[in-house]
Design an enzyme around this catalytic site. Structure first.
Site, short mmCIF file in Angstrom:
data_model
loop_
_atom_site.label_atom_id
_atom_site.label_comp_id
_atom_site.label_asym_id
_atom_site.label_seq_id
_atom_site.Cartn_x
_atom_site.Cartn_y
_atom_site.Cartn_z
CB SER A 152 -0.87 0.06 1.39
OG SER A 152 -1.35 1.13 1.51
CE1 TYR A 165 -4.07 -2.06 5.31
CE2 TYR A 165 -3.98 0.10 5.05
CZ TYR A 165 -3.86 -1.16 4.38
OH TYR A 165 -4.02 -1.15 3.22
N1 NAD Z 1 -8.76 -0.70 -0.75
C1 NAD Z 1 -7.67 0.21 -0.59
O1 NAD Z 1 -7.65 1.50 -1.00
C2 NAD Z 1 -6.45 -0.39 -0.51
C3 NAD Z 1 -5.14 0.47 -0.75
C4 NAD Z 1 -3.88 -0.07 -0.51
C5 NAD Z 1 -3.90 -1.46 -0.29
N2 NAD Z 1 -4.96 -2.31 -0.34
C6 NAD Z 1 -4.85 -3.73 -0.09
O2 NAD Z 1 -5.52 -4.59 -0.88
C7 NAD Z 1 -5.82 -5.72 -0.25
C8 NAD Z 1 -7.35 -6.18 -0.58
O3 NAD Z 1 -8.04 -5.06 0.10
P1 NAD Z 1 -9.59 -4.53 -0.35
O4 NAD Z 1 -9.54 -2.82 -0.52
O5 NAD Z 1 -9.86 -5.24 -1.71
O6 NAD Z 1 -10.60 -5.18 0.62
P2 NAD Z 1 -11.55 -5.72 0.81
O7 NAD Z 1 -12.22 -5.62 2.42
O8 NAD Z 1 -12.60 -5.26 -0.23
O9 NAD Z 1 -11.47 -7.11 0.45
C9 NAD Z 1 -10.59 -7.98 1.16
C10 NAD Z 1 -11.11 -9.52 1.22
O10 NAD Z 1 -9.94 -10.45 1.86
C11 NAD Z 1 -10.81 -11.29 2.89
N3 NAD Z 1 -10.25 -11.37 4.22
C12 NAD Z 1 -10.04 -10.49 5.42
N4 NAD Z 1 -9.31 -11.18 6.01
C13 NAD Z 1 -9.16 -12.39 5.71
C14 NAD Z 1 -8.36 -13.61 6.19
N5 NAD Z 1 -8.10 -13.62 7.54
N6 NAD Z 1 -8.59 -14.50 5.51
C15 NAD Z 1 -8.95 -14.69 4.58
N7 NAD Z 1 -9.64 -13.80 3.70
C16 NAD Z 1 -9.70 -12.74 4.40
C17 NAD Z 1 -12.20 -10.51 2.79
O11 NAD Z 1 -13.34 -11.26 3.20
C18 NAD Z 1 -12.20 -9.92 1.72
O12 NAD Z 1 -13.24 -10.29 0.71
C19 NAD Z 1 -5.49 -5.65 1.20
O13 NAD Z 1 -4.32 -6.37 1.42
C20 NAD Z 1 -5.49 -4.19 1.48
O14 NAD Z 1 -4.40 -3.78 2.56
C21 NAD Z 1 -6.20 -1.81 -0.45
#
Ligand code: NAD
Length: 263
Positions: A152, A165
């Site tokens: 991120s 985080y």
């Molecule tokens: N959305 C953002 O702005 C953003 C920015 C930078 C990085 N990220 C990273 O991208 C990745 C995905 O995030 P997102 O925004 O798509 O989130 P999201 O919440 O939309 O999706 C995350 C998914 O991971 C699953 N999950 C959570 N904990 C889990 C576990 N212990 N075991 C198995 N599955 C699990 C959830 O059920 C969900 O389906 C993350 O690693 C997050 O840190 C997101």
């Protein structure tokens, strides 16, 4: 499957590659699953949200893409091992891991307690470590593979309100760089993407929440492009790092952030 042109030759930049995607039921993982399916990958989709995962699997099946689903928690060693084993059991090998599953708690250090720290480190940190570990153990006998971790902008620079985080995402950055060096000579590439704020379910709900529109507008202004990213834009970068077009790239942490980190 639709990725087959009838000649028996799969098409696409991930044609025939066996790929495990963690956290595939929502957000960036879901968008990555859709793109990887269209690019010819053979997919194992995993998530702890069984219902939402089943919906993604059903939707892809309706489009002609068969996938294998594994419900589990990446922070549990048995579950993480089962996610990787499903690829080997079903397809005989593993070529790509997208270590995406994670939670995004936004807490400053006065709001966060030890349990908050442990939870995000267990899922975003330990879960990524475990899935990478078992993936590498499965890839090595086949002469290599590619891993893409979800870091991120919070894993490369400080932010306000991310006392648990943000450090967990520095784990993703660090794991990527150390594993890249450790495994480069054995054909396993390890890279990461570092998204800025992305329009996932949590962000989509903001306009309906008190103060949400103002908060969202402020976040948009923090990105030089004046907007947040779409899950498909992150998936495109993940696809590139996962496929053979990135054959000389390892240890990279690629910002997908509308210029955020360039400021
Ligand atoms: N959305 C953002 O702005 C953003 C920015 C930078 C990085 N990220 C990273 O991208 C990745 C995905 O995030 P997102 O925004 O798509 O989130 P999201 O919440 O939309 O999706 C995350 C998914 O991971 C699953 N999950 C959570 N904990 C889990 C576990 N212990 N075991 C198995 N599955 C699990 C959830 O059920 C969900 O389906 C993350 O690693 C997050 O840190 C997101």
């Amino acid at each position: 499957m639709r990725d087959d042109d009838g000649s028996g030759t799969a098409r696409g930049t991930l044609a025939g590659k066996v790929c495990v995607i963690t956290g595939a039921a929502h957000g960036i993982g879901e968008a990555t699953a859709e793109l990887f399916a269209r690019e010819g990958a053979r997919l194992v989709l995993t998530d702890r949200d069984a219902g939402a995962l089943a919906e993604v699997v059903a939707r892809l099946a309706g489009e002609g893409f068969g996938t294998v689903a594994v419900t589990g928690d990446v922070s549990d060693p048995g579950d993480a091992r089962a996610m990787i084993a499903a690829a080997v059991d079903q397809y005989g090998r593993l070529d790509v891991l997208v270590a995406n599953a994670g939670i995004i708690p936004l807490l400053d250090i006065t709001e966060a307690d030890a349990d908050d720290w442990d939870e995000v480190m267990a899922i975003d940190g330990r879960g990524m470590f475990l899935t990478c570990k078992y993936a590498i153990e499965a890839m090595e006998p086949n002469g290599g593979g590619a891993i893409v971790c979800l870091s991120s902008i919070s894993g490369l620079a400080g932010q306000r309100g991310q006392s648990t985080y943000g450090p967990a995402k520095f784990v993703a950055t660090g794991l990527t760089m150390h594993l890249a060096v450790e495994w480069a000579s054995r054909g396993i590439r390890v890279n990461a993407v570092a998204p800025g704020t992305v329009r996932t379910d949590r962000v989509r709900r903001l306009p309906q929440e008190p103060g949400g529109p103002e908060y969202l507008a402020a976040i948009e202004r923090m990105h030089p492009m004046g907007r947040i990213g779409e899950p498909a834009e992150v998936a495109a970068a993940i696809r590139f790092l996962a496929c053979d077009e990135a054959s000389f790239i390892t240890g990279a942490v690629l910002p997908v952030d509308g210029g955020y980190l360039a400021q």
